[in-house]
Design a protein around this motif. Structure first.
Motif, PDB file in Angstrom:
ATOM      1  N   GLU A  26       0.863  -1.187   0.000  1.00 14.19           N
ATOM      2  CA  GLU A  26       0.000   0.000   0.000  1.00 14.19           C
ATOM      3  C   GLU A  26       0.900   1.237   0.000  1.00 14.19           C
ATOM      4  OE1 GLU A  26      -3.984   1.690   2.235  1.00 14.19           O
ATOM      5  OE2 GLU A  26      -2.674   0.277   3.283  1.00 14.19           O
ATOM      6  N   ASN A  27       0.704   2.113  -1.000  1.00 12.83           N
ATOM      7  CA  ASN A  27       1.570   3.290  -1.171  1.00 12.83           C
ATOM      8  C   ASN A  27       3.041   2.871  -1.116  1.00 12.83           C
ATOM      9  OD1 ASN A  27      -0.722   5.021  -1.194  1.00 12.83           O
ATOM     10  ND2 ASN A  27      -0.719   5.026   1.047  1.00 12.83           N
ATOM     11  N   PRO A  28       3.459   1.953  -1.995  1.00 16.14           N
ATOM     12  CA  PRO A  28       4.770   1.323  -1.856  1.00 16.14           C
ATOM     13  C   PRO A  28       5.950   2.262  -2.120  1.00 16.14           C
ATOM     14  CG  PRO A  28       3.761   0.683  -3.932  1.00 16.14           C
ATOM     15  CD  PRO A  28       2.716   1.453  -3.171  1.00 16.14           C
ATOM     16  N   LEU A  29       7.038   2.004  -1.386  1.00 20.41           N
ATOM     17  CA  LEU A  29       8.324   2.665  -1.584  1.00 20.41           C
ATOM     18  C   LEU A  29       9.390   1.575  -1.631  1.00 20.41           C
ATOM     19  CD1 LEU A  29       8.016   5.593   0.997  1.00 20.41           C
ATOM     20  CD2 LEU A  29       7.798   5.780  -1.498  1.00 20.41           C
ATOM     21  N   LEU A  65      14.495   6.592   0.372  1.00 17.14           N
ATOM     22  CA  LEU A  65      13.399   5.813  -0.201  1.00 17.14           C
ATOM     23  C   LEU A  65      12.851   6.500  -1.440  1.00 17.14           C
ATOM     24  CD1 LEU A  65      11.516   4.958   3.110  1.00 17.14           C
ATOM     25  CD2 LEU A  65      12.971   3.403   1.771  1.00 17.14           C
ATOM     26  N   ARG A  66      12.396   5.704  -2.409  1.00 16.00           N
ATOM     27  CA  ARG A  66      11.883   6.276  -3.656  1.00 16.00           C
ATOM     28  C   ARG A  66      10.672   5.470  -4.143  1.00 16.00           C
ATOM     29  NH1 ARG A  66      17.320   4.340  -6.796  1.00 16.00           N
ATOM     30  NH2 ARG A  66      16.680   2.185  -7.263  1.00 16.00           N
ATOM     31  N   PRO A  67       9.855   6.061  -5.015  1.00 15.66           N
ATOM     32  CA  PRO A  67       8.682   5.333  -5.533  1.00 15.66           C
ATOM     33  C   PRO A  67       9.101   4.083  -6.300  1.00 15.66           C
ATOM     34  CG  PRO A  67       8.529   7.683  -5.999  1.00 15.66           C
ATOM     35  CD  PRO A  67       9.917   7.454  -5.494  1.00 15.66           C
ATOM     36  N   VAL A  68       8.218   3.102  -6.280  1.00 13.00           N
ATOM     37  CA  VAL A  68       8.492   1.866  -7.018  1.00 13.00           C
ATOM     38  C   VAL A  68       8.309   2.100  -8.515  1.00 13.00           C
ATOM     39  CG1 VAL A  68       7.819   0.406  -5.087  1.00 13.00           C
ATOM     40  CG2 VAL A  68       6.094   1.096  -6.771  1.00 13.00           C
ATOM     41  N   PRO A  69       8.882   1.274  -9.372  1.00  8.79           N
ATOM     42  CA  PRO A  69       8.729   1.442 -10.825  1.00  8.79           C
ATOM     43  C   PRO A  69       7.263   1.364 -11.252  1.00  8.79           C
ATOM     44  CG  PRO A  69      10.494  -0.111 -10.317  1.00  8.79           C
ATOM     45  CD  PRO A  69       9.779   0.160  -9.025  1.00  8.79           C
ATOM     46  N   ARG A  70       6.987   1.964 -12.403  1.00  9.61           N
ATOM     47  CA  ARG A  70       5.619   1.993 -12.917  1.00  9.61           C
ATOM     48  C   ARG A  70       5.072   0.599 -13.167  1.00  9.61           C
ATOM     49  NH1 ARG A  70       4.520   5.573 -18.115  1.00  9.61           N
ATOM     50  NH2 ARG A  70       5.130   7.156 -16.582  1.00  9.61           N
ATOM     51  N   ILE A  71       5.908  -0.307 -13.622  1.00  8.06           N
ATOM     52  CA  ILE A  71       5.429  -1.659 -13.920  1.00  8.06           C
ATOM     53  C   ILE A  71       4.876  -2.332 -12.671  1.00  8.06           C
ATOM     54  CG2 ILE A  71       7.727  -2.717 -13.596  1.00  8.06           C
ATOM     55  CD1 ILE A  71       6.972  -4.684 -15.843  1.00  8.06           C
ATOM     56  N   ARG A  73       3.627  -0.703 -10.046  1.00 10.37           N
ATOM     57  CA  ARG A  73       2.369  -0.013  -9.713  1.00 10.37           C
ATOM     58  C   ARG A  73       1.224  -0.519 -10.582  1.00 10.37           C
ATOM     59  NH1 ARG A  73       5.650   4.638  -9.786  1.00 10.37           N
ATOM     60  NH2 ARG A  73       4.583   5.406 -11.664  1.00 10.37           N
ATOM     61  N   ASN A  74       1.524  -0.753 -11.868  1.00  9.04           N
ATOM     62  CA  ASN A  74       0.482  -1.245 -12.776  1.00  9.04           C
ATOM     63  C   ASN A  74      -0.005  -2.632 -12.361  1.00  9.04           C
ATOM     64  OD1 ASN A  74       0.582   1.081 -14.287  1.00  9.04           O
ATOM     65  ND2 ASN A  74       1.966   0.237 -15.838  1.00  9.04           N
ATOM     66  N   LEU A  75       0.923  -3.479 -11.930  1.00  7.16           N
ATOM     67  CA  LEU A  75       0.537  -4.814 -11.469  1.00  7.16           C
ATOM     68  C   LEU A  75      -0.367  -4.719 -10.242  1.00  7.16           C
ATOM     69  CD1 LEU A  75       3.930  -6.742 -11.846  1.00  7.16           C
ATOM     70  CD2 LEU A  75       1.841  -7.070 -13.207  1.00  7.16           C
ATOM     71  N   LEU A  76      -0.055  -3.791  -9.340  1.00  6.22           N
ATOM     72  CA  LEU A  76      -0.893  -3.602  -8.152  1.00  6.22           C
ATOM     73  C   LEU A  76      -2.283  -3.118  -8.535  1.00  6.22           C
ATOM     74  CD1 LEU A  76       1.695  -1.933  -5.730  1.00  6.22           C
ATOM     75  CD2 LEU A  76       0.537  -4.123  -5.370  1.00  6.22           C
ATOM     76  N   TYR A  77      -2.343  -2.155  -9.462  1.00  4.26           N
ATOM     77  CA  TYR A  77      -3.630  -1.567  -9.834  1.00  4.26           C
ATOM     78  C   TYR A  77      -4.549  -2.572 -10.534  1.00  4.26           C
ATOM     79  CZ  TYR A  77      -1.667   3.028  -8.772  1.00  4.26           C
ATOM     80  OH  TYR A  77      -1.115   4.105  -8.143  1.00  4.26           O
ATOM     81  N   ARG A  78      -3.955  -3.623 -11.146  1.00  7.14           N
ATOM     82  CA  ARG A  78      -4.774  -4.607 -11.850  1.00  7.14           C
ATOM     83  C   ARG A  78      -5.361  -5.659 -10.915  1.00  7.14           C
ATOM     84  NH1 ARG A  78      -0.442  -5.537 -16.730  1.00  7.14           N
ATOM     85  NH2 ARG A  78      -0.769  -3.530 -17.802  1.00  7.14           N
ATOM     86  N   LEU A  79      -4.859  -5.717  -9.696  1.00  5.81           N
ATOM     87  CA  LEU A  79      -5.399  -6.674  -8.736  1.00  5.81           C
ATOM     88  C   LEU A  79      -6.866  -6.353  -8.441  1.00  5.81           C
ATOM     89  CD1 LEU A  79      -2.474  -6.914  -6.144  1.00  5.81           C
ATOM     90  CD2 LEU A  79      -3.096  -8.593  -7.907  1.00  5.81           C
TER      91      LEU A  79
END
Length: 315
Positions: A26-29, A65-71, A73-79
């Motif tokens: 959730e809100n990954p870093l 700490l930095r945001p995770v890659p877009r790929i 995030r996209n995998l998370l959003y498809r769940l």
């Protein structure tokens, strides 16, 4: 803390789980070097106790700490997962990126704001509607408003007090400057010149005006009209030390001999065209300033100037 894994439909890849709470991220870093990903809340809480990666113990600090890659995030959003309000009866299954907007509007959300149906007009959380008492809530609201009003009144009173203190100090300063001015002729000349320059600079900020109908002149304005013109002068930046003089010069009883009566004004009407007039912003009125009208005969102008108010005809 992440989102409990049992709320998701189907299997969830291990890379989408937080190593700290074992829930879906959730809100990954992610860490800067090893790139392990964690829930934002989880990793910040962990680093507050020890500045190392929970997986491989490499040193890291919160700013790294930095945001995770877009790929990812996209995998998370498809769940797909069940609504937060499933325990209250909601059967919706949604993608992760649509969850927040759905929860806010979900009819099963116990905290969804709903209007009272008894007529008080208040909006209350759905789960508090049964215990809602219109009279009690309105009384509480009125008390809160009354308390706020008292606070505002106290602030206004304090503001007025401070303003009076500033006015008193300003008057003392003016009295002191006047005494110095009267005692020192050189200072008096300098002060007079500074005031004259201030008046000239203000007059030049006003646009020049053309009076089309001199017959529409109001030579005896009432107190209401004078108050409107005085406020307009003040808002235009007119030097305070001449406002009262200008307003007294807005009535024919103070006008120079060449304007002192209707009969004399009619005789001198052709001279009006030679006036340099300045438009008072937003009003059918002009300022005829002495600094602009040195070419006029002395019986047609006053210091520091004249205010002429019209019913119409000013451009």
């Amino acid at each position: 803390m992440g989102i409990e894994i049992n709320r998701f439909q189907g299997e969830v890849d291990e890379e989408l789980l937080c190593p700290i709470c074992s829930s879906v991220l959730e809100n990954p870093l992610q860490a800067p070097n090893c790139e392990h990903a964690f829930c934002s809340a989880c990793i910040h809480e962990w680093l507050s106790r020890q500045p190392t990666c929970p997986v491989d113990r490499q040193n890291i600090t919160p700013p790294q700490l930095r945001p995770v890659p877009r790929i990812l995030r996209n995998l998370l959003y498809r769940l797909q997962l069940t609504c937060d309000n499933a325990v209250y009866g909601c059967t919706a299954v949604l993608k992760l990126d649509a969850l927040d907007s759905h929860v806010q509007e979900c009819e099963f959300n116990p905290k969804r704001p709903v209007p009272c149906e008894l007529g008080c007009g208040l909006v209350v959380p759905k789960d508090e509607l049964k215990e809602h008492n219109c009279v009690r809530e309105l009384r509480s609201l009125m008390q809160a408003q009354q308390s706020k009003l008292v606070e505002v009144q106290a602030e206004v009173a304090e503001g007025k007090f401070q303003l009076q203190e500033q006015k008193r100090e300003l008057q003392l300063l003016k009295d002191y400057m006047l005494a110095m001015r009267n005692a020192n002729p050189s200072l008096r000349i300098l002060a007079d010149q500074m005031e004259a320059d201030e008046v000239r600079r203000w007059a030049e900020t006003l646009p020049k005006a053309r009076v089309l109908r001199w017959g529409g002149m109001i030579s005896t304005p009432d107190t209401v009209l004078q108050a409107m013109i005085k406020r307009a002068l003040s808002e235009s930046g007119c030097p305070p030390h001449i406002i009262q003089d200008l307003m007294e010069n807005a009535h024919e009883r103070r006008w120079p001999t060449g304007l002192s009566s209707l009969e004399i004004r009619q005789l001198n009407r052709r001279q009006y065209e030679n006036y340099v007039c300045r438009r008072i912003p937003g009003k059918q009125a002009v300022a005829v300033m002495a600094c602009d009208n040195g070419h006029m005969n002395p019986d047609m102008i006053l210091e520091p100037g004249l205010i002429m108010i019209f019913a119409h005809g000013v451009e």
